[in-house]
Design an enzyme around this catalytic site. Structure first.
Site, PDB file in Angstrom:
ATOM      1  N   TYR A   5      10.580  -3.180  -8.948  1.00 26.54           N
ATOM      2  CA  TYR A   5       9.278  -3.138  -9.612  1.00 26.54           C
ATOM      3  C   TYR A   5       8.293  -2.129  -9.032  1.00 26.54           C
ATOM      4  O   TYR A   5       7.615  -1.406  -9.762  1.00 26.54           O
ATOM      5  CB  TYR A   5       8.613  -4.517  -9.550  1.00 26.54           C
TER       6      TYR A   5
ATOM      7  N   CYS B 190      11.885 -13.463  -1.250  1.00 23.44           N
ATOM      8  CA  CYS B 190      11.244 -14.001  -2.460  1.00 23.44           C
ATOM      9  C   CYS B 190      12.256 -14.644  -3.414  1.00 23.44           C
ATOM     10  O   CYS B 190      11.861 -15.403  -4.299  1.00 23.44           O
ATOM     11  CB  CYS B 190      10.425 -12.917  -3.157  1.00 23.44           C
TER      12      CYS B 190
ATOM     13  N   ASN C 230       1.418   0.166   5.617  1.00 21.39           N
ATOM     14  CA  ASN C 230       1.994  -0.517   4.459  1.00 21.39           C
ATOM     15  C   ASN C 230       2.934  -1.587   4.994  1.00 21.39           C
ATOM     16  O   ASN C 230       3.848  -1.277   5.753  1.00 21.39           O
ATOM     17  CB  ASN C 230       2.756   0.488   3.588  1.00 21.39           C
ATOM     18  N   GLY C 231       2.683  -2.821   4.603  1.00 22.99           N
ATOM     19  CA  GLY C 231       3.499  -3.932   5.090  1.00 22.99           C
ATOM     20  C   GLY C 231       2.601  -5.058   5.557  1.00 22.99           C
ATOM     21  O   GLY C 231       1.414  -5.075   5.248  1.00 22.99           O
TER      22      GLY C 231
ATOM     23  N   CYS D  15       0.815  -1.198   0.000  1.00 17.46           N
ATOM     24  CA  CYS D  15       0.000   0.000   0.000  1.00 17.46           C
ATOM     25  C   CYS D  15       0.853   1.255   0.000  1.00 17.46           C
ATOM     26  O   CYS D  15       2.066   1.185   0.028  1.00 17.46           O
ATOM     27  CB  CYS D  15      -0.869   0.020   1.245  1.00 17.46           C
TER      28      CYS D  15
ATOM     29  N   GLY E  22      -1.523   1.204  -4.856  1.00 20.70           N
ATOM     30  CA  GLY E  22      -2.776   0.582  -4.445  1.00 20.70           C
ATOM     31  C   GLY E  22      -3.956   1.158  -5.179  1.00 20.70           C
ATOM     32  O   GLY E  22      -4.102   2.378  -5.260  1.00 20.70           O
TER      33      GLY E  22
HETATM   34  P1  AMP Z   1       4.183 -12.820 -14.774  1.00 23.35           P
HETATM   35  O1  AMP Z   1       3.477 -12.505 -16.038  1.00 23.35           O
HETATM   36  O2  AMP Z   1       3.276 -13.486 -13.775  1.00 23.35           O
HETATM   37  O3  AMP Z   1       5.470 -13.540 -14.928  1.00 23.35           O
HETATM   38  O4  AMP Z   1       4.543 -11.429 -14.091  1.00 23.35           O
HETATM   39  C1  AMP Z   1       5.605 -10.658 -14.541  1.00 23.35           C
HETATM   40  C2  AMP Z   1       5.146  -9.275 -14.902  1.00 23.35           C
HETATM   41  O5  AMP Z   1       4.373  -8.714 -13.830  1.00 23.35           O
HETATM   42  C3  AMP Z   1       6.311  -8.373 -15.120  1.00 23.35           C
HETATM   43  O6  AMP Z   1       6.075  -7.627 -16.293  1.00 23.35           O
HETATM   44  C4  AMP Z   1       6.384  -7.482 -13.900  1.00 23.35           C
HETATM   45  O7  AMP Z   1       6.696  -6.160 -14.258  1.00 23.35           O
HETATM   46  C5  AMP Z   1       5.017  -7.574 -13.292  1.00 23.35           C
HETATM   47  N1  AMP Z   1       5.044  -7.794 -11.832  1.00 23.35           N
HETATM   48  C6  AMP Z   1       6.044  -8.248 -11.072  1.00 23.35           C
HETATM   49  N2  AMP Z   1       5.688  -8.342  -9.780  1.00 23.35           N
HETATM   50  C7  AMP Z   1       4.416  -7.917  -9.700  1.00 23.35           C
HETATM   51  C8  AMP Z   1       3.492  -7.746  -8.621  1.00 23.35           C
HETATM   52  N3  AMP Z   1       3.829  -8.061  -7.370  1.00 23.35           N
HETATM   53  N4  AMP Z   1       2.256  -7.269  -8.925  1.00 23.35           N
HETATM   54  C9  AMP Z   1       1.927  -6.973 -10.190  1.00 23.35           C
HETATM   55  N5  AMP Z   1       2.761  -7.115 -11.247  1.00 23.35           N
HETATM   56  C10 AMP Z   1       3.993  -7.567 -11.024  1.00 23.35           C
END
Ligand code: AMP
Length: 491
Positions: free
Chosen positions: A258, A457, A115-116, A14, A41
């Site tokens: 990200y 992770c 947030n957390g 968040c 968020g």
């Molecule tokens: P995926 O398609 O499931 O492999 O997700 C990878 C894509 O989702 C990448 O383009 C990332 O930029 C984006 N991404 C990575 N982590 C997250 C997250 N926690 N929430 C939403 N998008 C994410």
């Protein structure tokens, strides 16, 4: 719980803010700063203010622009306030979890934005419930509010916060309002960001410095891990209390990779610079010859420009081009509840420019692979558009384990790298080659040692004591049962 491990709770990825101003109403500045944090968020947005006599609150589901109208902002009177944007979890549109959480106790009124994610919520909740506290949600924020309210009956504000900090365990950056006093707290390992800013007529707290920029303010500094910052009334500065110390920090590297805005400065580094540096390191570790380098918009852009820059400086004859166009009106793929919907969303969201890729070898750069949906769809799209070879390069290490610290990262069963190695992932997404960045390169680009980062992770070892998971350091969960209620050493 298929493998006996704790499952991530309701996620709290968040954004939080707080302001204290000299006479001016806080509602609009809070509203604008939440706009700047919208990426943190999209499920709900809320503001709580205090006018010196009473608290005012408006919290609603949806984006910031939809959650408030002019009348709502008018009704939020007072020069002090806090705000919150909440991240959506698949399928959950639960108003009881929307924040700021606000409540009146014998000890005064409290508003809380979090947030957390705590990892000992159940223990603290059970102990408080046994003492007669009634809860309206299953979230951890309400637990923090109740614990703080109870401590405020017996201690002043600073001691009360310290007592709460020694009972809760996990990741938290909080903006809190106790009556009309605004305060910010960062957990002892500083997992999520929080910073202090100075405005023309006051001070503020925010998850990211971009929220200070929109109010034409100046970033003063990050809130330190374990620190409490109390904004003085009428915007007259702030007081700092270093309440709890930890040996090492546990900054979330994924904020830089990200989650955060590239124009934010977090823990002393500009997110954009870090991403460019990660891109350069990606070239150094696994550069591959190709005709063109393409970013996956928008997440891969800074990485790809760093990667192409390093390639060109090293004499590679490669072009940097925007060969994938993004439809900005399609929501984040993660909001899609099913795999089928997620796949369709990638197709709707990204379209290759045939002229850029046809007959050429391409290197596609993204920040991360989670489930593998985006990358496998992209490889297919680029091949259909005539690419001769498609190499994928990823600006972070393989994500092998879930996040319990507030980022919605999918479960182990969904994570493609949880039980597949890089060669088989490359095959699964049908790339000509695939490479990720090393953990050391990430630590280097952030200018931090591995010991000061949360790498849960990518290693499966966490900096907090999570049920059923391994830890990478000496961390002790507070012994709630054994502790005499509310009393801590050095109180
Ligand atoms: P995926 O398609 O499931 O492999 O997700 C990878 C894509 O989702 C990448 O383009 C990332 O930029 C984006 N991404 C990575 N982590 C997250 C997250 N926690 N929430 C939403 N998008 C994410």
């Amino acid at each position: 719980m298929p493998d006996g491990r704790h499952q991530p709770g309701p996620t709290d990825k968040c954004g939080v803010v707080g302001v204290s101003l000299d006479g001016r109403e806080a509602a609009r500045p809070l509203y604008y700063s939440l706009y700047a944090l919208q990426h943190r968020g999209q499920e709900s947005a809320g503001v709580v203010t205090h006018d010196g006599f009473q608290q005012h609150s408006h919290v609603d589901l949806g984006l910031v622009g939809d959650a408030f109208d002019a009348e709502d902002l008018e009704s939020l009177s007072g020069a002090d306030g806090i705000g919150h944007v909440r991240y959506p979890t698949a399928g959950s549109l639960d108003a009881s979890c929307a924040q700021p959480f606000s409540v009146s106790f014998k000890s005064g009124s409290l508003g809380l934005s979090h947030n957390g994610n705590l990892v000992n919520t159940d223990e603290v909740r059970a102990e408080l419930a046994a003492r007669g506290h009634a809860f309206t949600s299953d979230g951890d924020t309400e637990v923090i509010a109740h614990d703080l309210a109870r401590n405020l009956l017996e201690a002043d504000l600073v001691r009360a916060v310290k007592r709460t900090m020694t009972r809760i365990h996990g990741s938290y950056s909080l903006s809190i309002m106790h009556d009309d006093t605004v305060l910010g707290v960062r957990d002892p390992q500083g997992n999520r960001p929080l910073c202090v800013g100075e405005l023309d007529d006051g001070y503020m707290l925010a998850s990211e410095s971009a929220a200070i920029d929109v109010l034409d303010g100046d970033l003063v500094r990050d809130v330190a891990p374990g620190e409490l910052v109390v904004l003085r009334p009428e915007g007259r500065g702030f007081d700092s209390y270093q309440l709890v110390d930890a040996d090492d920090t546990a900054h979330c590297f994924f904020e830089h990779v990200y989650f955060a805005r590239p124009d934010s400065r977090i823990d002393d580094s500009l997110v954009y610079d870090v991403r460019r540096e990660l891109g350069r390191k990606l070239w150094a570790e696994s550069g591959v010859e190709s005709d063109v380098v393409l970013p996956v918009p928008d997440s891969g852009r800074a990485f790809a420009s760093g990667y192409a820059d390093a390639a060109q400086r090293n004499g590679a004859d490669v072009e940097f081009a925007e060969g994938l166009m993004k439809n900005r009106y399609v929501g984040r793929t993660f909001i899609m509840p099913t795999q089928d919907a997620r796949e369709r969303a990638v197709r709707l969201k990204l379209n290759p420019i045939t002229d850029v890729v046809e007959g050429r070898t391409v290197t596609v750069i993204d920040d991360s692979i989670v489930r593998g949906t985006t990358s496998s769809q992209l490889v297919q799209l680029l091949r259909e558009a005539g690419a001769e070879a498609v190499h994928m390069r990823i600006g972070s290490p393989p994500i092998v384990a879930p996040c319990y610290m507030g980022i919605d990262m999918a479960s182990r069963e969904e994570l493609i790298a949880a039980d597949e190695d890089v060669a088989s992932i490359s095959e699964a997404i049908d790339a000509d080659s695939l490479a990720y960045l090393s953990i050391d390169a990430v630590a280097d680009a952030l200018g931090e040692s591995r010991a000061d980062l949360c790498l849960g992770c990518v290693t499966g070892e966490y900096p907090y004591d999570v049920d059923g998971e391994a830890t990478d350091r000496e961390v002790a969960r507070p012994d709630i049962d054994g502790a005499e209620a509310g009393v801590v050493d050095g109180d």
